[in-house]
Write a protein that holds these residues in place. Structure first.
Motif, short mmCIF file in Angstrom:
data_model
loop_
_atom_site.label_atom_id
_atom_site.label_comp_id
_atom_site.label_asym_id
_atom_site.label_seq_id
_atom_site.Cartn_x
_atom_site.Cartn_y
_atom_site.Cartn_z
N ALA A 136 6.67 8.84 -7.61
CA ALA A 136 7.35 8.52 -6.26
C ALA A 136 6.25 7.90 -5.42
O ALA A 136 6.94 6.74 -4.58
N TYR A 137 5.16 8.33 -5.43
CA TYR A 137 4.15 7.65 -4.64
C TYR A 137 4.05 6.06 -5.10
O TYR A 137 4.17 5.23 -3.96
N SER A 138 3.91 5.84 -6.26
CA SER A 138 3.73 4.47 -6.76
C SER A 138 4.98 3.79 -6.40
O SER A 138 4.80 2.59 -5.85
N ILE A 139 6.25 3.94 -6.60
CA ILE A 139 7.25 3.17 -6.36
C ILE A 139 7.82 2.95 -4.95
O ILE A 139 8.57 2.13 -4.45
N SER A 140 7.45 4.19 -3.99
CA SER A 140 7.86 3.84 -2.64
C SER A 140 7.13 2.76 -1.90
O SER A 140 7.50 2.42 -0.76
N THR A 141 5.92 2.29 -2.53
CA THR A 141 5.36 0.80 -1.87
C THR A 141 6.16 -0.23 -2.23
O THR A 141 5.94 -1.10 -1.53
N CYS A 142 7.04 -0.22 -3.05
CA CYS A 142 7.65 -1.30 -3.51
C CYS A 142 8.83 -2.13 -2.66
O CYS A 142 8.79 -3.40 -2.47
N PRO A 143 9.63 -1.29 -2.08
CA PRO A 143 10.39 -1.83 -1.09
C PRO A 143 9.69 -2.43 0.31
O PRO A 143 9.91 -3.33 0.81
N MET A 144 8.57 -1.63 0.35
CA MET A 144 7.71 -2.01 1.75
C MET A 144 7.08 -3.57 1.50
O MET A 144 7.07 -4.27 2.10
N GLU A 145 6.47 -3.56 0.26
CA GLU A 145 6.08 -4.69 -0.47
C GLU A 145 7.06 -5.82 -0.28
O GLU A 145 6.62 -7.06 0.03
N ALA A 146 8.19 -5.67 -0.59
CA ALA A 146 9.16 -6.66 -0.60
C ALA A 146 9.73 -7.15 0.83
O ALA A 146 9.52 -8.58 0.92
N ILE A 147 9.82 -6.23 1.66
CA ILE A 147 9.91 -6.53 3.12
C ILE A 147 8.91 -7.32 3.62
O ILE A 147 9.14 -8.36 4.53
N HIS A 148 7.77 -6.82 3.58
CA HIS A 148 6.52 -7.69 4.31
C HIS A 148 6.19 -8.67 3.53
O HIS A 148 5.39 -9.54 3.93
N GLY A 149 6.51 -8.82 2.11
CA GLY A 149 6.12 -10.14 1.60
C GLY A 149 4.69 -9.94 1.11
O GLY A 149 4.44 -10.96 0.39
N ARG A 150 3.92 -8.97 1.02
CA ARG A 150 2.88 -8.82 0.53
C ARG A 150 2.19 -7.42 0.28
O ARG A 150 2.84 -6.48 1.05
N LYS A 151 1.16 -7.04 -0.29
CA LYS A 151 0.46 -5.59 -0.61
C LYS A 151 -0.27 -5.50 0.88
O LYS A 151 -0.95 -6.23 1.35
N SER A 152 -0.23 -4.13 1.00
CA SER A 152 -1.00 -3.77 2.32
C SER A 152 -1.43 -2.51 2.29
O SER A 152 -0.44 -1.47 1.46
N LEU A 153 -2.40 -2.01 2.71
CA LEU A 153 -2.77 -0.43 2.62
C LEU A 153 -2.16 0.32 3.42
O LEU A 153 -2.08 1.76 3.40
N LEU A 154 -1.48 -0.29 4.63
CA LEU A 154 -0.55 0.70 5.13
C LEU A 154 0.77 1.01 4.59
O LEU A 154 1.27 1.94 4.80
N HIS A 155 1.07 0.38 3.58
CA HIS A 155 2.29 0.95 2.76
C HIS A 155 1.67 2.15 2.04
O HIS A 155 2.50 3.06 1.86
N ASN A 156 0.61 2.19 1.44
CA ASN A 156 0.02 3.27 0.73
C ASN A 156 -0.01 4.19 1.89
O ASN A 156 0.13 5.52 1.34
N PHE A 157 -0.36 4.18 2.87
CA PHE A 157 -0.58 5.20 3.94
C PHE A 157 0.71 5.87 4.35
O PHE A 157 0.78 7.02 4.38
N LEU A 158 1.79 4.99 4.33
CA LEU A 158 2.88 5.45 4.94
C LEU A 158 3.70 6.32 3.41
O LEU A 158 4.15 7.38 3.65
N SER A 159 3.38 5.77 2.38
CA SER A 159 3.98 6.31 1.13
C SER A 159 3.43 7.88 0.97
O SER A 159 4.01 8.77 0.88
N ALA A 160 2.19 7.79 1.04
CA ALA A 160 1.48 9.16 0.81
C ALA A 160 1.84 10.14 1.97
O ALA A 160 1.99 11.20 1.77
N GLY A 161 1.76 9.44 3.25
CA GLY A 161 2.05 10.36 4.38
C GLY A 161 3.16 11.19 4.39
O GLY A 161 3.52 12.19 4.65
#
Length: 133
Positions: free
Chosen positions: A60-85
């Motif tokens: 769940a942690y791993s895949i929850s970053t996928c939509p955020m990356e699609a919306i933002h257009g790039r990888k970001s550690l903020l996506h990991n922060f939100l997913s884990a949070g």
């Protein structure tokens, strides 16, 4: 052009959802093994429900970053922060997780504290892995 370089492509999103399946299974078993090494009886630590919960949480942690990356257009550690949070918040609110480093403190709102602790841990590991804000 690499089809996986565009975070909005179908190929990237498909890979984002399928790639963590095996690592989630492996690390779910490893985390359950850590429980056994810390003194939890082996029958309890390696119970399929416990191992499955670890696997599901990691996946769940791993895949929850996928939509955020699609919306933002790039990888970001903020996506990991939100997913884990979010996972930390829900896990503590449902009584399935504890809050690392804060066991001996009185916390007025444990789920919110868990959001920041789990998010911060994920951000730190993401930064060590080379992700930027």
């Amino acid at each position: 052009m690499n089809p996986y370089s565009n975070t909005r492509s179908l190929q990237y999103q498909t890979n984002c959802i399928t790639a963590p399946i095996i690592p989630s299974m492996v690390f779910g078993c490893i985390f359950a093994g850590f429980d056994a090494l810390q003194g939890v009886p082996l029958q309890q630590a390696m119970h399929p429900q416990v191992v499955g919960r670890y696997m599901a949480g990691i996946y769940a942690y791993s895949i929850s970053t996928c939509p955020m990356e699609a919306i933002h257009g790039r990888k970001s550690l903020l996506h990991n922060f939100l997913s884990a949070g979010i996972i930390g918040y829900v896990g503590v609110a449902r009584g399935m997780l504890g809050i690392p480093f804060l066991q001996n403190y009185h916390i007025s709102n444990p789920p919110v504290a868990a959001f920041f602790v789990y998010g911060s841990i994920a951000s730190a590991f993401s930064a060590l892995g080379g992700k930027r804000i």
